[in-house]
Design a protein around this motif. Structure first.
Motif, short mmCIF file in Angstrom:
data_model
loop_
_atom_site.label_atom_id
_atom_site.label_comp_id
_atom_site.label_asym_id
_atom_site.label_seq_id
_atom_site.Cartn_x
_atom_site.Cartn_y
_atom_site.Cartn_z
N HIS A 151 0.91 -1.30 -0.16
CA HIS A 151 0.32 -0.15 -0.31
C HIS A 151 0.60 0.88 -0.09
O HIS A 151 0.88 2.66 0.94
N PRO A 152 1.46 1.56 -1.42
CA PRO A 152 2.77 2.25 -1.30
C PRO A 152 1.75 3.88 -0.61
O PRO A 152 2.50 4.75 -0.62
N GLU A 153 0.70 4.28 -1.12
CA GLU A 153 -0.84 5.18 -1.45
C GLU A 153 -0.37 5.70 0.42
O GLU A 153 -0.88 7.13 0.41
N GLN A 154 -0.11 5.12 0.83
CA GLN A 154 -0.46 5.30 2.58
C GLN A 154 0.95 6.13 3.44
O GLN A 154 0.67 5.77 4.30
N GLN A 155 1.92 5.52 2.52
CA GLN A 155 3.32 5.63 3.18
C GLN A 155 3.85 6.41 2.97
O GLN A 155 4.12 7.00 1.27
N VAL A 156 4.36 7.29 3.85
CA VAL A 156 5.28 7.77 3.79
C VAL A 156 6.76 7.17 3.18
O VAL A 156 7.49 6.51 4.08
N ILE A 157 7.47 7.45 2.58
CA ILE A 157 8.86 6.44 2.48
C ILE A 157 10.28 7.91 2.23
O ILE A 157 10.51 9.17 2.40
N GLY A 158 11.34 7.21 3.21
CA GLY A 158 12.61 7.98 3.41
C GLY A 158 13.56 7.12 2.82
O GLY A 158 13.80 6.66 2.62
N ILE A 159 14.21 8.07 2.29
CA ILE A 159 16.01 8.59 2.44
C ILE A 159 16.58 8.96 3.01
O ILE A 159 16.09 10.09 2.72
N SER A 160 17.87 8.43 3.02
CA SER A 160 19.16 9.40 3.08
C SER A 160 20.12 9.18 2.71
O SER A 160 20.25 7.76 2.34
N HIS A 161 21.02 9.98 2.66
CA HIS A 161 21.94 10.21 1.76
C HIS A 161 24.08 10.77 2.53
O HIS A 161 23.83 11.86 3.55
N SER A 162 24.35 10.02 2.04
CA SER A 162 25.77 11.01 2.84
C SER A 162 26.77 11.18 1.95
O SER A 162 27.15 10.67 0.86
N ASP A 163 26.42 12.76 1.60
CA ASP A 163 27.17 13.68 1.18
C ASP A 163 26.69 12.84 -0.81
O ASP A 163 27.84 13.30 -1.48
N CYS A 164 25.31 12.37 -1.09
CA CYS A 164 25.04 11.99 -2.59
C CYS A 164 24.04 12.63 -2.33
O CYS A 164 22.73 11.75 -3.15
N LEU A 165 23.49 13.78 -2.55
CA LEU A 165 22.09 14.49 -3.15
C LEU A 165 21.78 14.09 -4.28
O LEU A 165 20.64 13.65 -4.54
N LYS A 194 2.70 7.96 -1.00
CA LYS A 194 2.04 9.43 -0.24
C LYS A 194 2.99 10.52 0.15
O LYS A 194 2.61 11.22 -0.40
N ASP A 195 4.04 10.19 -0.09
CA ASP A 195 5.08 11.48 -0.11
C ASP A 195 6.58 10.79 -0.06
O ASP A 195 6.80 9.28 0.45
N ILE A 196 7.80 11.20 -0.30
CA ILE A 196 9.66 10.56 -0.47
C ILE A 196 9.97 12.57 0.92
O ILE A 196 9.63 13.30 0.75
N TRP A 197 10.51 11.67 1.80
CA TRP A 197 10.74 12.14 3.10
C TRP A 197 12.48 12.09 2.91
O TRP A 197 13.12 10.59 3.08
N ILE A 198 13.93 13.36 2.56
CA ILE A 198 15.55 12.61 2.04
C ILE A 198 15.83 13.22 3.12
O ILE A 198 15.23 14.65 3.65
N SER A 199 16.34 13.10 4.04
CA SER A 199 17.63 13.20 4.79
C SER A 199 19.11 13.28 4.82
O SER A 199 19.26 12.83 3.72
N GLU A 200 19.91 14.36 5.64
CA GLU A 200 21.32 13.37 4.98
C GLU A 200 21.96 12.83 6.39
O GLU A 200 21.60 13.16 8.15
N ILE A 201 23.04 11.64 5.51
CA ILE A 201 23.33 11.41 6.78
C ILE A 201 24.00 12.17 8.11
O ILE A 201 25.36 12.42 7.04
N GLY A 202 23.93 11.87 9.17
CA GLY A 202 24.72 12.18 9.41
C GLY A 202 26.19 12.06 10.22
O GLY A 202 26.78 11.18 9.45
N CYS A 203 27.04 12.81 11.41
CA CYS A 203 28.32 12.34 11.57
C CYS A 203 28.33 11.71 12.08
O CYS A 203 29.44 10.71 11.67
N VAL A 204 27.77 10.63 13.18
CA VAL A 204 28.28 9.79 13.33
C VAL A 204 26.94 7.83 13.04
O VAL A 204 28.43 7.92 12.36
N VAL A 205 26.32 7.81 11.69
CA VAL A 205 26.60 7.01 11.01
C VAL A 205 27.33 7.63 9.55
O VAL A 205 27.75 6.00 9.98
#
Length: 282
Positions: free
Chosen positions: A224-238, A255-266
């Motif tokens: 049911h992708p239409e019901q989900q917010v999908i997450g993407i994260s990247h390390s210096d490769c936007l 439903k939506d896609i949210w993009i985040s940058e992988i932080g210094c810890v990970v």
């Protein structure tokens, strides 16, 4: 009863989203060549990745200062709220165990609820954002916890890296897996196991193929992708993160896609060029 949700900075939640949602982020330390920084306080991802290839040794990470966790919990309790703390996978960090100890040492342990995310980066951040939505409408902690744990059980983490070198050096994957990947110049695909560990999942020949593989895996596992917010994260490769988002939108009505940058810890363990996809397996 009102709740305040606490995460550590390995959740990689963008600061604007955390602020809007009312989520408190406790910074984690990163030691670079003998000097300790706090992620998001005096160490930015921009500076971190710009200098990454110049480091003589891999950065070292550790759990948040226990007193910082306890101080944050006590602040929330003093405001009349209950604490819901979701922390980095216990299979990857001692943060969860320390959080439990700080709960037991708090002034009101019965009002401090600690959850093992069994995840990392924005997959765990996405879990926390969805948990925050649950907490705003839940009639009781019993009800809220059951719903949060259901989402946690469904969360899927699929990751591709430019190289396994950094994970191998940090002991996060086996040396044979890293050796084979490097020898054949393959792009590794990893996933998080149900108990919160990283394991090799597949190998492909190119970055382009890796991006397509992430999408193919999700297409096979989501109903049911239409019901989900999908997450993407990247390390210096936007650019690659945007490319992955585009591939998803062409293939699935999400439903939506949210993009985040992988932080210094990970990022200390995965290195630059990491691309991760997060969704609920249904």
């Amino acid at each position: 009863m009102s709740y305040t949700l606490v995460v550590d900075s390995a959740s990689d939640i963008p600061l604007d989203r955390a602020s809007t949602a009312g989520i408190v982020i406790v910074p984690m330390p990163v030691n670079i060549e003998g000097k300790t920084y706090l992620e998001g306080v005096n160490l930015t991802t921009k500076d971190f990745y710009a200098q990454f290839n110049t480091f003589k040794e891999l950065p070292k990470t550790s759990q948040p200062n226990p007193s910082a966790l306890l101080d944050q919990y006590e602040k929330i309790l003093s405001e009349g709220n209950e604490v819901v703390a979701i922390h980095l996978s216990s299979a990857l960090s001692s943060t969860f165990a320390t959080a439990q100890l700080m709960r037991d040492n708090s002034s009101a342990p019965e009002r401090v609820h600690i959850i093992d995310s069994l995840g990392a980066s924005f997959g765990y951040g996405l879990l926390a954002l969805l948990a925050q939505e649950i907490l705003t409408t839940a009639d009781s902690w019993v009800e809220a916890e059951a719903k949060i744990l259901t989402i946690r059980q469904k969360m899927r983490y699929v990751i591709t890296l430019d190289t396994l070198e950094y994970l191998v050096k940090g002991g996060r994957v086996s040396k044979p897996a890293g050796f084979i990947g490097g020898l054949l110049d393959l792009k590794p695909i990893l996933h998080m196991t149900p108990d919160g560990r990283l394991e090799p999942f597949a190998k492909v020949r190119s970055r382009r193929a890796a991006i397509r593989k992430l999408v193919d895996i999700m297409k096979q596992e989501i109903t049911h992708p239409e019901q989900q917010v999908i997450g993407i994260s990247h390390s210096d490769c936007l650019e690659d993160a945007n490319s992955l988002a585009g591939e998803i939108r062409q293939s699935l009505n999400v439903k939506d896609i949210w993009i985040s940058e992988i932080g210094c810890v990970v990022g200390s363990h995965t290195g630059p060029g990491t691309l991760a996809l997060f969704y609920q397996q249904t």
